[in-house]
Design a protein around this motif. Structure first.
Motif, mmCIF file in Angstrom:
data_model
loop_
_atom_site.group_PDB
_atom_site.id
_atom_site.type_symbol
_atom_site.label_atom_id
_atom_site.label_comp_id
_atom_site.label_asym_id
_atom_site.label_seq_id
_atom_site.Cartn_x
_atom_site.Cartn_y
_atom_site.Cartn_z
ATOM 1 N N ARG A 77 55.279 -4.137 15.415
ATOM 2 C CA ARG A 77 54.484 -3.204 16.224
ATOM 3 C C ARG A 77 53.888 -2.107 15.322
ATOM 4 N NH1 ARG A 77 55.502 1.397 18.261
ATOM 5 N NH2 ARG A 77 57.735 1.354 17.926
ATOM 6 N N ILE A 78 54.716 -1.557 14.441
ATOM 7 C CA ILE A 78 54.237 -0.503 13.534
ATOM 8 C C ILE A 78 53.108 -1.059 12.665
ATOM 9 C CG2 ILE A 78 54.911 0.875 11.497
ATOM 10 C CD1 ILE A 78 57.690 1.149 12.875
ATOM 11 N N TRP A 79 53.298 -2.283 12.217
ATOM 12 C CA TRP A 79 52.292 -2.917 11.347
ATOM 13 C C TRP A 79 50.961 -3.086 12.070
ATOM 14 C CZ3 TRP A 79 54.768 -2.606 7.020
ATOM 15 C CH2 TRP A 79 54.167 -3.073 5.856
ATOM 16 N N SER A 80 51.041 -3.418 13.366
ATOM 17 C CA SER A 80 49.768 -3.607 14.081
ATOM 18 C C SER A 80 49.116 -2.255 14.377
ATOM 19 C CB SER A 80 49.950 -4.446 15.342
ATOM 20 O OG SER A 80 50.628 -3.716 16.311
ATOM 21 N N ASP A 81 49.924 -1.181 14.502
ATOM 22 C CA ASP A 81 49.358 0.175 14.709
ATOM 23 C C ASP A 81 48.762 0.717 13.418
ATOM 24 O OD1 ASP A 81 50.179 0.087 17.266
ATOM 25 O OD2 ASP A 81 51.784 1.563 17.087
ATOM 26 N N THR A 82 49.511 0.592 12.338
ATOM 27 C CA THR A 82 49.077 1.155 11.048
ATOM 28 C C THR A 82 49.276 0.120 9.947
ATOM 29 O OG1 THR A 82 51.296 2.083 10.785
ATOM 30 C CG2 THR A 82 49.607 3.592 11.597
ATOM 31 N N PRO A 83 48.327 -0.817 9.831
ATOM 32 C CA PRO A 83 48.505 -1.900 8.854
ATOM 33 C C PRO A 83 48.591 -1.368 7.415
ATOM 34 C CG PRO A 83 46.611 -2.305 10.294
ATOM 35 C CD PRO A 83 47.044 -0.901 10.533
ATOM 36 N N LYS A 84 49.432 -2.004 6.653
ATOM 37 C CA LYS A 84 49.646 -1.618 5.257
ATOM 38 C C LYS A 84 49.847 -2.884 4.423
ATOM 39 C CE LYS A 84 52.208 2.362 6.799
ATOM 40 N NZ LYS A 84 51.046 3.229 6.579
ATOM 41 N N ALA A 85 49.892 -2.694 3.126
ATOM 42 C CA ALA A 85 50.330 -3.790 2.265
ATOM 43 C C ALA A 85 51.855 -3.721 2.231
ATOM 44 C CB ALA A 85 49.761 -3.628 0.866
ATOM 45 N N GLY A 86 52.505 -4.859 2.393
ATOM 46 C CA GLY A 86 53.963 -4.832 2.426
ATOM 47 C C GLY A 86 54.577 -5.925 1.570
ATOM 48 N N LEU A 87 55.697 -5.570 0.952
ATOM 49 C CA LEU A 87 56.497 -6.550 0.216
ATOM 50 C C LEU A 87 57.891 -6.495 0.830
ATOM 51 C CD1 LEU A 87 56.616 -8.533 -2.184
ATOM 52 C CD2 LEU A 87 57.277 -6.617 -3.637
ATOM 53 N N PHE A 88 58.353 -7.613 1.341
ATOM 54 C CA PHE A 88 59.590 -7.643 2.122
ATOM 55 C C PHE A 88 60.537 -8.663 1.513
ATOM 56 C CE2 PHE A 88 62.467 -8.427 5.537
ATOM 57 C CZ PHE A 88 62.376 -7.386 6.444
ATOM 58 N N ILE A 89 61.656 -8.183 1.011
ATOM 59 C CA ILE A 89 62.655 -9.082 0.422
ATOM 60 C C ILE A 89 63.685 -9.431 1.494
ATOM 61 C CG2 ILE A 89 64.416 -9.308 -1.390
ATOM 62 C CD1 ILE A 89 61.658 -8.671 -2.525
ATOM 63 N N THR A 90 63.998 -10.685 1.601
ATOM 64 C CA THR A 90 65.004 -11.076 2.597
ATOM 65 C C THR A 90 65.705 -12.369 2.192
ATOM 66 O OG1 THR A 90 65.376 -11.607 4.937
ATOM 67 C CG2 THR A 90 63.266 -12.283 4.024
ATOM 68 N N HIS A 91 66.897 -12.561 2.756
ATOM 69 C CA HIS A 91 67.594 -13.838 2.609
ATOM 70 C C HIS A 91 67.419 -14.688 3.862
ATOM 71 C CE1 HIS A 91 69.743 -13.584 -1.211
ATOM 72 N NE2 HIS A 91 69.832 -12.286 -0.981
ATOM 73 N N GLN A 92 66.826 -14.095 4.890
ATOM 74 C CA GLN A 92 66.688 -14.788 6.175
ATOM 75 C C GLN A 92 65.314 -15.462 6.250
ATOM 76 O OE1 GLN A 92 69.099 -14.601 8.733
ATOM 77 N NE2 GLN A 92 70.411 -13.546 7.262
ATOM 78 N N ILE A 93 65.304 -16.778 6.253
ATOM 79 C CA ILE A 93 64.029 -17.502 6.247
ATOM 80 C C ILE A 93 63.242 -17.224 7.524
ATOM 81 C CG2 ILE A 93 62.944 -19.782 6.082
ATOM 82 C CD1 ILE A 93 65.421 -20.713 4.562
ATOM 83 N N ASP A 94 63.945 -17.192 8.665
ATOM 84 C CA ASP A 94 63.215 -16.967 9.926
ATOM 85 C C ASP A 94 62.583 -15.578 9.961
ATOM 86 O OD1 ASP A 94 65.746 -15.806 10.109
ATOM 87 O OD2 ASP A 94 65.823 -16.019 12.279
ATOM 88 N N GLU A 95 63.251 -14.608 9.349
ATOM 89 C CA GLU A 95 62.694 -13.254 9.272
ATOM 90 C C GLU A 95 61.406 -13.262 8.435
ATOM 91 O OE1 GLU A 95 65.056 -9.341 9.050
ATOM 92 O OE2 GLU A 95 64.951 -10.018 6.986
ATOM 93 N N ALA A 96 61.455 -13.986 7.331
ATOM 94 C CA ALA A 96 60.291 -14.073 6.447
ATOM 95 C C ALA A 96 59.110 -14.728 7.167
ATOM 96 C CB ALA A 96 60.644 -14.851 5.180
ATOM 97 N N VAL A 97 59.390 -15.792 7.925
ATOM 98 C CA VAL A 97 58.308 -16.506 8.626
ATOM 99 C C VAL A 97 57.749 -15.648 9.759
ATOM 100 C CG1 VAL A 97 57.773 -18.547 10.025
ATOM 101 C CG2 VAL A 97 59.190 -18.782 7.981
ATOM 102 N N LEU A 98 58.618 -14.915 10.444
ATOM 103 C CA LEU A 98 58.156 -14.074 11.555
ATOM 104 C C LEU A 98 57.265 -12.930 11.054
ATOM 105 C CD1 LEU A 98 58.369 -13.394 14.627
ATOM 106 C CD2 LEU A 98 60.237 -11.849 14.009
ATOM 107 N N LEU A 99 57.654 -12.316 9.931
ATOM 108 C CA LEU A 99 56.973 -11.089 9.492
ATOM 109 C C LEU A 99 55.849 -11.322 8.487
ATOM 110 C CD1 LEU A 99 60.093 -8.772 8.939
ATOM 111 C CD2 LEU A 99 58.648 -8.930 10.964
ATOM 112 N N GLY A 100 55.899 -12.444 7.778
ATOM 113 C CA GLY A 100 55.003 -12.588 6.635
ATOM 114 C C GLY A 100 53.667 -13.247 6.921
ATOM 115 N N ASN A 101 52.612 -12.747 6.263
ATOM 116 C CA ASN A 101 51.375 -13.515 6.169
ATOM 117 C C ASN A 101 51.600 -14.662 5.191
ATOM 118 O OD1 ASN A 101 50.502 -10.509 6.532
ATOM 119 N ND2 ASN A 101 48.809 -11.755 7.304
#
Ligand code: ATP
Length: 287
Positions: A211-235
């Motif tokens: 939601r925050i990303w759609s309000d104020t889009p930014k460039a983001g780098l997100f490290i995770t061990h959770q594959i589903d989290e990566a797929v949900l959040l990542g371009n």
């Protein structure tokens, strides 16, 4: 998003064919916000003449409103790369660029969110968010106002006067996120920010971040061990190879529609992406 790095993979023709691709960062039409180009990072080892090469020849771009998620085997250098973009760790060769200029140290254009909230326990939630702004020279009243706006953004208005110990882990991490957003950075660097949370809190914060990303889009780098989290959040999801001397093994465009929500997880293609990245990660572990 289509990366300029090597190792780009598609998740089968049936997935690759869906939708018209957006303009891609770093390919001419949209300049990259962050460019990591052939970056090698080495740590000195006490008592040894040779340094330990954590990351070797890593290359990827992040567009101005793009989230790139990084997954990879433990110790493969994910945090090291993020720290290099933050300007906290020097690289030995290659280039780390923000808006085409070399990163030489930390800057207010880049905010980092770590796994632990690390709030100051002796001041209120509101003051924790305002604290960083005050250190940038923002006046007391303006800093307070901005802090309130941000607490509203992360749904914590009612807790502005509470102290960190009075909040749950998830709420503390929301404060942390608000604090990171305070200086209005154009780049957000998130190092396993939800790893310490239980499954429900984690999901709530993932949706909050979308939601925050759609309000104020930014460039983001997100490290995770959770594959589903990566797929949900990542371009795009970048898969690192096993360390030492880890590099980018694959980069997968996540061609799922925006805005994303809980329902995104129900899309059959969501599961396909998770499965595909799981296979890539398993192969990376086995190498
Ligand atoms: N300050 C440091 N000095 C020496 N070696 C370091 C330092 N920081 C990290 N390393 C080493 O560099 C490698 C990469 O570490 P890093 O924390 O970046 O990996 P990671 O992929 O984020 O790991 P994890 O998934 O377990 O969090 C590891 O072998 C680690 O031991």
């Amino acid at each position: 998003m289509r990366p300029v790095s090597h190792g780009t993979t598609k998740v089968g023709p049936e997935l690759a064919d869906i939708g018209e691709p957006e303009p891609k960062a770093g390919t001419g039409s949209v300049p990259a916000k962050v460019s990591v180009r052939n970056v090698t990072i080495a740590y000195p080892m006490r008592g040894r003449s040779k340094d330990f090469v954590a990351v070797a020849d890593a290359t990827f771009d992040i567009g101005p409103s793009e989230m790139v998620c990084v997954v990879g085997p433990s110790g493969c250098g994910k945090s090291t790369v993020l720290s290099a973009v933050a300007g906290l760790v020097p690289h030995r060769s290659g280039a780390v660029l923000v808006d085409g200029k070399p990163v030489t140290g930390p800057g207010s254009d880049r905010a980092v969110v770590f796994q632990k909230a690390s709030l100051l326990p002796w001041i209120t939630v509101e003051d924790n968010v305002a604290y960083g702004l005050r250190s940038y020279g923002v006046g007391k009243r303006a800093a307070r106002e901005r802090a309130r706006e941000l607490l509203d953004l992360v749904g914590l208005t009612a807790f502005a006067r509470s102290y960190p110990y009075q909040l749950s882990g998830g709420m503390q991490q929301r404060v942390n996120l608000a604090r990171a957003l305070a200086a209005d950075p154009s780049i957000l660097l998130l190092d396993e920010p939800f790893a310490a949370l239980d499954a429900q809190q984690r999901e709530i914060l993932q949706l909050e971040l979308l939601r925050i990303w759609s309000d104020t889009p930014k460039a983001g780098l997100f490290i995770t061990h959770q594959i589903d989290e990566a797929v949900l959040l990542g371009n795009r999801v970048v898969v690192s190879s096993r360390g030492p001397a880890s590099s980018i093994r694959n980069a997968i465009e996540i061609d799922l529609p925006w805005p994303r929500s809980r329902d995104t997880r129900l899309e059959p293609r969501f599961t396909d992406y998770v499965e595909h990245i799981w296979e890539l990660l398993s192969a990376a572990q086995a190498e």
